[in-house]
Scaffold this motif. Structure first.
Motif, PDB file in Angstrom:
ATOM      1  N   GLU A  16       0.797  -1.221   0.000  1.00 40.25           N
ATOM      2  CA  GLU A  16       0.000   0.000   0.000  1.00 40.25           C
ATOM      3  C   GLU A  16       0.833   1.276   0.000  1.00 40.25           C
ATOM      4  O   GLU A  16       0.326   2.342   0.298  1.00 40.25           O
ATOM      5  N   GLN A  17       2.118   1.157  -0.311  1.00 35.71           N
ATOM      6  CA  GLN A  17       2.992   2.320  -0.403  1.00 35.71           C
ATOM      7  C   GLN A  17       3.909   2.163  -1.606  1.00 35.71           C
ATOM      8  O   GLN A  17       4.149   1.063  -2.082  1.00 35.71           O
ATOM      9  N   ILE A  18       4.417   3.287  -2.058  1.00 38.38           N
ATOM     10  CA  ILE A  18       5.421   3.279  -3.105  1.00 38.38           C
ATOM     11  C   ILE A  18       6.611   4.079  -2.574  1.00 38.38           C
ATOM     12  O   ILE A  18       6.429   5.142  -1.981  1.00 38.38           O
ATOM     13  N   LEU A  19       7.794   3.538  -2.709  1.00 39.57           N
ATOM     14  CA  LEU A  19       8.990   4.223  -2.228  1.00 39.57           C
ATOM     15  C   LEU A  19       9.505   5.146  -3.316  1.00 39.57           C
ATOM     16  O   LEU A  19       9.758   4.716  -4.438  1.00 39.57           O
ATOM     17  N   VAL A  28      11.590   7.571   0.598  1.00 41.74           N
ATOM     18  CA  VAL A  28      10.466   7.897   1.464  1.00 41.74           C
ATOM     19  C   VAL A  28       9.199   7.211   0.946  1.00 41.74           C
ATOM     20  O   VAL A  28       8.909   7.277  -0.241  1.00 41.74           O
ATOM     21  N   PRO A  29       8.429   6.578   1.843  1.00 44.02           N
ATOM     22  CA  PRO A  29       7.161   5.973   1.421  1.00 44.02           C
ATOM     23  C   PRO A  29       6.118   7.034   1.059  1.00 44.02           C
ATOM     24  O   PRO A  29       6.011   8.062   1.718  1.00 44.02           O
ATOM     25  N   HIS A  73       2.959  11.981   0.740  1.00 42.40           N
ATOM     26  CA  HIS A  73       3.966  11.575   1.705  1.00 42.40           C
ATOM     27  C   HIS A  73       3.261  10.810   2.818  1.00 42.40           C
ATOM     28  O   HIS A  73       2.179  11.206   3.262  1.00 42.40           O
ATOM     29  N   HIS A  74       3.841   9.718   3.263  1.00 47.16           N
ATOM     30  CA  HIS A  74       3.153   8.856   4.238  1.00 47.16           C
ATOM     31  C   HIS A  74       2.879   9.551   5.574  1.00 47.16           C
ATOM     32  O   HIS A  74       1.957   9.167   6.282  1.00 47.16           O
ATOM     33  N   LEU A  75       3.630  10.593   5.930  1.00 50.98           N
ATOM     34  CA  LEU A  75       3.393  11.315   7.184  1.00 50.98           C
ATOM     35  C   LEU A  75       2.758  12.681   6.975  1.00 50.98           C
ATOM     36  O   LEU A  75       1.908  13.106   7.740  1.00 50.98           O
ATOM     37  N   ASN A 156       6.345   9.954 -11.170  1.00 54.10           N
ATOM     38  CA  ASN A 156       6.104   9.796  -9.732  1.00 54.10           C
ATOM     39  C   ASN A 156       5.548  11.060  -9.081  1.00 54.10           C
ATOM     40  O   ASN A 156       5.942  11.440  -7.986  1.00 54.10           O
ATOM     41  N   GLY A 157       4.628  11.701  -9.770  1.00 50.21           N
ATOM     42  CA  GLY A 157       3.957  12.853  -9.196  1.00 50.21           C
ATOM     43  C   GLY A 157       4.711  14.159  -9.311  1.00 50.21           C
ATOM     44  O   GLY A 157       4.402  15.112  -8.602  1.00 50.21           O
TER      45      GLY A 157
END
Length: 173
Positions: A16-19, A28-29, A73-75, A156-157
């Motif tokens: 469920e994440q892409i590094l 960064v995830p 960003h995961h956070l 990648n965005g």
């Protein structure tokens, strides 16, 4: 269109994440979230509200997912939102410019479909409007929605439309 979204979902299906690598070299995830597909009734409501028929590639996107958030960003989250139908309608009613519909908010850039270009049958109908100067003419992205989305995902965005190339410099001794 579906292939880009499907490929991204396949990458994300593992954990469920892409590094992604940040500019400072840190890995960064990031996460992506997708809303359920739009129904034909919802798409018809959007077309009725705006008074124009959506381009086929954009209809396909809505049938794949009715909006999504990409490469957050995961956070800390992110600012890469592809709007769902309800948000597009709300934004359409909030602005006086009725020849565009806002389909995405990407790091303070607004991606719009130029309705006049679509009605004229032009294939390059996607434009960029900066949030601080929305009422000025937009910058042509020289593509349709499908091409834009494929490029956005493959970078990648990244805001690839802002990339500049340096001219080759010749050095003589």
């Amino acid at each position: 269109m579906n292939n880009s979204i499907k490929a991204l979902k396949k990458i994300l299906s593992v954990n469920e994440q892409i590094l992604l690598t940040s500019p400072d070299g840190e890995t960064v995830p990031h996460v992506c979230s997708f809303k359920p597909p739009a129904t034909d009734e919802e798409i018809n409501l959007l077309e009725t509200t705006t008074g124009f028929k959506l381009p086929e590639d954009y209809r396909n996107f809505l049938k794949t997912c009715n909006g999504c958030s990409l490469f957050d960003h995961h956070l800390y989250g992110g600012e890469a939102q592809l709007h769902g139908i309800q948000e597009i309608i709300e934004r359409y009613h909030k602005v006086d410019i009725k020849n565009v519909i806002q389909v995405a908010w990407i790091y303070q850039d607004i991606i719009v479909i130029d309705i006049d270009k679509v009605k004229a049958g032009e294939k390059e109908y996607l434009f960029l409007k900066e949030s601080t100067i929305f009422y000025q003419p937009g910058r042509n992205l020289f593509c349709d929605f499908e091409t834009w989305l494929e490029r956005f995902i493959s970078t990648n965005g990244s805001k690839y439309w802002d990339w500049k190339t340096e001219p080759k410099r010749m050095y003589y001794s």
